[in-house]
Design an enzyme around this catalytic site. Structure first.
Site, PDB file in Angstrom:
ATOM      1  N   LYS A  95      -2.782   5.860  -4.377  1.00 32.00           N
ATOM      2  CA  LYS A  95      -3.912   6.755  -4.073  1.00 32.00           C
ATOM      3  C   LYS A  95      -3.690   8.124  -4.686  1.00 32.00           C
ATOM      4  O   LYS A  95      -2.541   8.604  -4.731  1.00 32.00           O
ATOM      5  CB  LYS A  95      -4.073   6.937  -2.555  1.00 32.00           C
ATOM      6  CG  LYS A  95      -3.922   5.663  -1.734  1.00 32.00           C
ATOM      7  CD  LYS A  95      -4.148   5.899  -0.245  1.00 32.00           C
ATOM      8  CE  LYS A  95      -3.762   4.686   0.572  1.00 32.00           C
ATOM      9  NZ  LYS A  95      -2.317   4.569   0.869  1.00 32.00           N
ATOM     10  N   ASP A 142       0.843  -1.206   0.000  1.00 33.29           N
ATOM     11  CA  ASP A 142       0.000   0.000   0.000  1.00 33.29           C
ATOM     12  C   ASP A 142       0.874   1.250   0.000  1.00 33.29           C
ATOM     13  O   ASP A 142       1.580   1.514   0.963  1.00 33.29           O
ATOM     14  CB  ASP A 142      -0.880   0.012   1.255  1.00 33.29           C
ATOM     15  CG  ASP A 142      -1.804   1.219   1.267  1.00 33.29           C
ATOM     16  OD1 ASP A 142      -2.886   1.125   0.656  1.00 33.29           O
ATOM     17  OD2 ASP A 142      -1.448   2.266   1.848  1.00 33.29           O
ATOM     18  N   TYR A 179       3.207   9.617  -0.295  1.00 35.25           N
ATOM     19  CA  TYR A 179       4.339   8.988   0.390  1.00 35.25           C
ATOM     20  C   TYR A 179       5.663   9.177  -0.360  1.00 35.25           C
ATOM     21  O   TYR A 179       6.723   8.884   0.189  1.00 35.25           O
ATOM     22  CB  TYR A 179       4.072   7.485   0.621  1.00 35.25           C
ATOM     23  CG  TYR A 179       2.751   7.158   1.290  1.00 35.25           C
ATOM     24  CD1 TYR A 179       1.981   8.144   1.900  1.00 35.25           C
ATOM     25  CD2 TYR A 179       2.239   5.864   1.291  1.00 35.25           C
ATOM     26  CE1 TYR A 179       0.751   7.849   2.493  1.00 35.25           C
ATOM     27  CE2 TYR A 179       1.029   5.556   1.896  1.00 35.25           C
ATOM     28  CZ  TYR A 179       0.288   6.558   2.482  1.00 35.25           C
ATOM     29  OH  TYR A 179      -0.921   6.266   3.065  1.00 35.25           O
ATOM     30  N   HIS A 182      -7.684   9.364  -1.737  1.00 38.37           N
ATOM     31  CA  HIS A 182      -7.019   9.299  -0.432  1.00 38.37           C
ATOM     32  C   HIS A 182      -7.902   9.863   0.695  1.00 38.37           C
ATOM     33  O   HIS A 182      -8.004   9.263   1.762  1.00 38.37           O
ATOM     34  CB  HIS A 182      -5.686  10.048  -0.527  1.00 38.37           C
ATOM     35  CG  HIS A 182      -4.650   9.611   0.442  1.00 38.37           C
ATOM     36  ND1 HIS A 182      -3.323   9.486   0.128  1.00 38.37           N
ATOM     37  CD2 HIS A 182      -4.740   9.272   1.754  1.00 38.37           C
ATOM     38  CE1 HIS A 182      -2.634   9.091   1.192  1.00 38.37           C
ATOM     39  NE2 HIS A 182      -3.482   8.962   2.196  1.00 38.37           N
ATOM     40  N   ILE A 184      -2.975  -3.340   6.931  1.00 45.42           N
ATOM     41  CA  ILE A 184      -1.742  -3.027   6.186  1.00 45.42           C
ATOM     42  C   ILE A 184      -0.684  -2.416   7.105  1.00 45.42           C
ATOM     43  O   ILE A 184      -0.306  -1.254   6.965  1.00 45.42           O
ATOM     44  CB  ILE A 184      -2.048  -2.081   4.988  1.00 45.42           C
ATOM     45  CG1 ILE A 184      -2.957  -0.910   5.421  1.00 45.42           C
ATOM     46  CG2 ILE A 184      -2.690  -2.854   3.851  1.00 45.42           C
ATOM     47  CD1 ILE A 184      -3.120   0.180   4.342  1.00 45.42           C
TER      48      ILE A 184
HETATM   49  N1  LIG Z   1      -5.339   6.203   3.744  1.00 41.23           N
HETATM   50  C1  LIG Z   1      -4.780   6.920   4.692  1.00 41.23           C
HETATM   51  O1  LIG Z   1      -5.152   8.074   4.950  1.00 41.23           O
HETATM   52  C2  LIG Z   1      -3.661   6.357   5.468  1.00 41.23           C
HETATM   53  C3  LIG Z   1      -3.104   5.158   5.094  1.00 41.23           C
HETATM   54  N2  LIG Z   1      -2.065   4.620   5.802  1.00 41.23           N
HETATM   55  C4  LIG Z   1      -1.526   3.323   5.336  1.00 41.23           C
HETATM   56  O2  LIG Z   1      -1.590   2.390   6.409  1.00 41.23           O
HETATM   57  C5  LIG Z   1      -0.269   1.895   6.673  1.00 41.23           C
HETATM   58  C6  LIG Z   1      -0.110   1.564   8.134  1.00 41.23           C
HETATM   59  O3  LIG Z   1      -0.373   2.688   8.948  1.00 41.23           O
HETATM   60  P1  LIG Z   1       0.779   3.441   9.768  1.00 41.23           P
HETATM   61  O4  LIG Z   1       0.362   4.854   9.962  1.00 41.23           O
HETATM   62  O5  LIG Z   1       2.060   3.235   9.090  1.00 41.23           O
HETATM   63  O6  LIG Z   1       0.703   2.768  11.204  1.00 41.23           O
HETATM   64  P2  LIG Z   1       0.846   1.282  11.809  1.00 41.23           P
HETATM   65  O7  LIG Z   1      -0.316   1.096  12.713  1.00 41.23           O
HETATM   66  O8  LIG Z   1       1.118   0.292  10.758  1.00 41.23           O
HETATM   67  O9  LIG Z   1       2.113   1.451  12.747  1.00 41.23           O
HETATM   68  C7  LIG Z   1       3.396   1.665  12.246  1.00 41.23           C
HETATM   69  C8  LIG Z   1       4.304   1.943  13.446  1.00 41.23           C
HETATM   70  O10 LIG Z   1       4.341   0.789  14.300  1.00 41.23           O
HETATM   71  C9  LIG Z   1       5.672   0.302  14.399  1.00 41.23           C
HETATM   72  N3  LIG Z   1       5.598  -1.162  14.351  1.00 41.23           N
HETATM   73  C10 LIG Z   1       5.286  -1.923  13.279  1.00 41.23           C
HETATM   74  N4  LIG Z   1       5.294  -3.231  13.586  1.00 41.23           N
HETATM   75  C11 LIG Z   1       5.615  -3.314  14.893  1.00 41.23           C
HETATM   76  C12 LIG Z   1       5.801  -4.396  15.781  1.00 41.23           C
HETATM   77  N5  LIG Z   1       5.661  -5.666  15.381  1.00 41.23           N
HETATM   78  N6  LIG Z   1       6.141  -4.118  17.079  1.00 41.23           N
HETATM   79  C13 LIG Z   1       6.297  -2.848  17.490  1.00 41.23           C
HETATM   80  N7  LIG Z   1       6.125  -1.768  16.681  1.00 41.23           N
HETATM   81  C14 LIG Z   1       5.798  -2.000  15.395  1.00 41.23           C
HETATM   82  C15 LIG Z   1       6.428   0.909  13.236  1.00 41.23           C
HETATM   83  O11 LIG Z   1       7.785   1.128  13.583  1.00 41.23           O
HETATM   84  P3  LIG Z   1       9.036   0.850  12.593  1.00 41.23           P
HETATM   85  O12 LIG Z   1       8.631   1.209  11.195  1.00 41.23           O
HETATM   86  O13 LIG Z   1      10.083   1.778  13.140  1.00 41.23           O
HETATM   87  O14 LIG Z   1       9.407  -0.590  12.750  1.00 41.23           O
HETATM   88  C16 LIG Z   1       5.709   2.244  13.058  1.00 41.23           C
HETATM   89  O15 LIG Z   1       6.203   3.198  13.989  1.00 41.23           O
HETATM   90  C17 LIG Z   1       0.632   3.046   6.181  1.00 41.23           C
HETATM   91  O16 LIG Z   1       1.976   2.678   6.085  1.00 41.23           O
HETATM   92  C18 LIG Z   1      -0.070   3.415   4.913  1.00 41.23           C
HETATM   93  O17 LIG Z   1       0.236   2.482   3.899  1.00 41.23           O
HETATM   94  C19 LIG Z   1      -1.591   5.222   6.928  1.00 41.23           C
HETATM   95  C20 LIG Z   1      -2.096   6.445   7.323  1.00 41.23           C
HETATM   96  C21 LIG Z   1      -3.178   7.104   6.639  1.00 41.23           C
HETATM   97  O1  LIG Z   2      -3.945  11.424   9.368  1.00 43.21           O
HETATM   98  C1  LIG Z   2      -3.000  12.183   9.466  1.00 43.21           C
HETATM   99  O2  LIG Z   2      -2.967  13.054  10.337  1.00 43.21           O
HETATM  100  C2  LIG Z   2      -1.886  12.116   8.540  1.00 43.21           C
HETATM  101  O3  LIG Z   2      -1.020  12.913   8.540  1.00 43.21           O
HETATM  102  C3  LIG Z   2      -1.834  11.023   7.563  1.00 43.21           C
HETATM  103  O4  LIG Z   2      -2.797  10.096   7.818  1.00 43.21           O
HETATM  104  C4  LIG Z   2      -1.883  11.523   6.143  1.00 43.21           C
HETATM  105  O5  LIG Z   2      -2.828  12.531   5.994  1.00 43.21           O
HETATM  106  C5  LIG Z   2      -2.240  10.424   5.221  1.00 43.21           C
HETATM  107  O6  LIG Z   2      -3.254  10.479   4.594  1.00 43.21           O
HETATM  108  C6  LIG Z   2      -1.336   9.280   5.113  1.00 43.21           C
HETATM  109  O7  LIG Z   2      -1.865   8.297   4.267  1.00 43.21           O
END
Ligand SMILES: NC(=O)C1=CN([C@@H]2O[C@H](COP(=O)(O)OP(=O)(O)OC[C@H]3O[C@@H](n4cnc5c(N)ncnc54)[C@H](OP(=O)(O)O)[C@@H]3O)[C@@H](O)[C@H]2O)C=CC1
Ligand SMILES: O=C(O)C(=O)[C@@H](O)[C@H](O)C(=O)CO
Length: 279
Positions: free
Chosen positions: A78, A48, A53, A111, A231
């Site tokens: 997205k 994803d 990004y 998005h 994801i």
């Molecule tokens: N559509 C939208 O608006 C959005 C979509 N997304 C999507 O969703 C995905 C996931 O969300 P995200 O915000 O990244 O948050 P997550 O809930 O996936 O958390 C990620 C964080 O958790 C840590 N982490 C991951 N695995 C572990 C583990 N096994 N033990 C301890 N800590 C862990 C990572 O650290 P580290 O990397 O340092 O290991 C990072 O700091 C994004 O990457 C993106 O693709 C995210 C936000 C908004």
């Molecule tokens: O939600 C937020 O506050 C963020 O900054 C992110 O989620 C960002 O807007 C985003 O859409 C990442 O996918």
């Protein structure tokens, strides 16, 4: 660690999506190809990304270098807020397509709805055009509330295959999930680990100890057993592998209910409020 391949869920358009995918928000562009390569080697078959990004190029590079057939890896990107509107979305997609360099894109999402700007319906029409041209296989949305999904329905547009929303034990999105279930729209959890913030909870530590797993594995298993896509993101190889090693145990009803009870409603939200985010 057992090498694992996620089960798939059926999308309403006849395609399938691996239920556990790999997110790359905030994965630095220079580290993205490496992180995605580790994920693909660990068994992930769903990545994803997004224009926001700035790492689509690294995603494409890792998929091409993996030796896997293109059809074995499900890739989502997205359209960002600044590119909403029919013509702007077509142009933004062309750039994503170029940066990914994978040919057809499996799933293209809006998005954020950005409701006050009034562009998401025309943006979605562009997604329909791209699907009609065979450049994307499936189309959907992210961060849509039921009222935004209703607006697409009232405009007579194709039902999104899924809605990607913030969802984790502290924000369980009951209304969004219920709307999706009524209309055949799968729910996909972004920040499935609450961006790491939920992992210190003693309830999760207890469940993890009962199974000899990590709190993150307990949370991901909870998502999967509730039937949605998740994801998780990580740049840490051990965590990347840990997060997909969730197919060898099952949470029981008591453990599932204990995680359900962590819901904090709106106060659990870590990201923007979809109806109020219009930048
Ligand atoms: N559509 C939208 O608006 C959005 C979509 N997304 C999507 O969703 C995905 C996931 O969300 P995200 O915000 O990244 O948050 P997550 O809930 O996936 O958390 C990620 C964080 O958790 C840590 N982490 C991951 N695995 C572990 C583990 N096994 N033990 C301890 N800590 C862990 C990572 O650290 P580290 O990397 O340092 O290991 C990072 O700091 C994004 O990457 C993106 O693709 C995210 C936000 C908004
Ligand atoms: O939600 C937020 O506050 C963020 O900054 C992110 O989620 C960002 O807007 C985003 O859409 C990442 O996918």
């Amino acid at each position: 660690m057992t090498s694992a391949i996620s089960p798939t869920l059926a999308l309403h358009d006849g395609r399938e999506i691996p239920q556990l995918g790999f997110g790359v928000y905030k994965t630095p562009p220079a580290q993205t190809a490496e992180a995605v390569s580790v994920a693909l080697a660990a068994g992930y078959r769903h990545i994803d990304t997004a224009t926001l990004y700035a790492n689509e190029q690294g995603v494409g590079e890792a998929v091409r270098a993996s030796g896997l057939d293109r059809d074995e890896v499900f890739v989502t990107t997205k359209v960002w807020n600044a590119d909403q509107g029919y013509d702007a979305t077509l142009a933004a997609f062309a750039e994503s397509e170029r940066l990914l360099g994978l040919g057809v894109v499996d799933l293209y999402l809006i998005h954020w709805p950005q409701p006050a700007r009034g562009l998401f319906v025309d943006t979605y029409r562009a997604l329909e055009t791209l699907k009609g041209e065979g450049r994307v296989r499936s189309i959907g949305v992210s961060n849509f509330e039921p009222e935004h999904l209703e607006a697409l329905r009232e405009a007579g547009l194709e039902t999104p295959v899924l809605n990607q929303v913030e969802l984790h034990p502290r924000l369980q999105q009951e209304q969004v999930r219920a709307y999706g279930e009524r209309h055949g729209i799968l729910t996909e959890a972004w920040a499935p680990l609450g961006r790491g913030s939920v992992l210190d909870d003693p309830v999760l530590a207890g469940i993890a100890a009962e199974h000899g797993i990590s709190p993150a594995q307990a949370v991901l298993r909870w998502h999967l057993q509730q039937g949605r896509i998740a994801i998780p993101k990580s740049v840490t190889p051990e965590r990347i592998r840990d997060n997909i090693d969730v197919f060898g145990f099952v949470l029981d009803e008591v453990q599932m209910a204990a995680i359900d009870a962590l819901d904090a409603g709106e106060s659990g939200r870590t990201g923007k409020v979809p109806g109020e985010f219009n930048d």
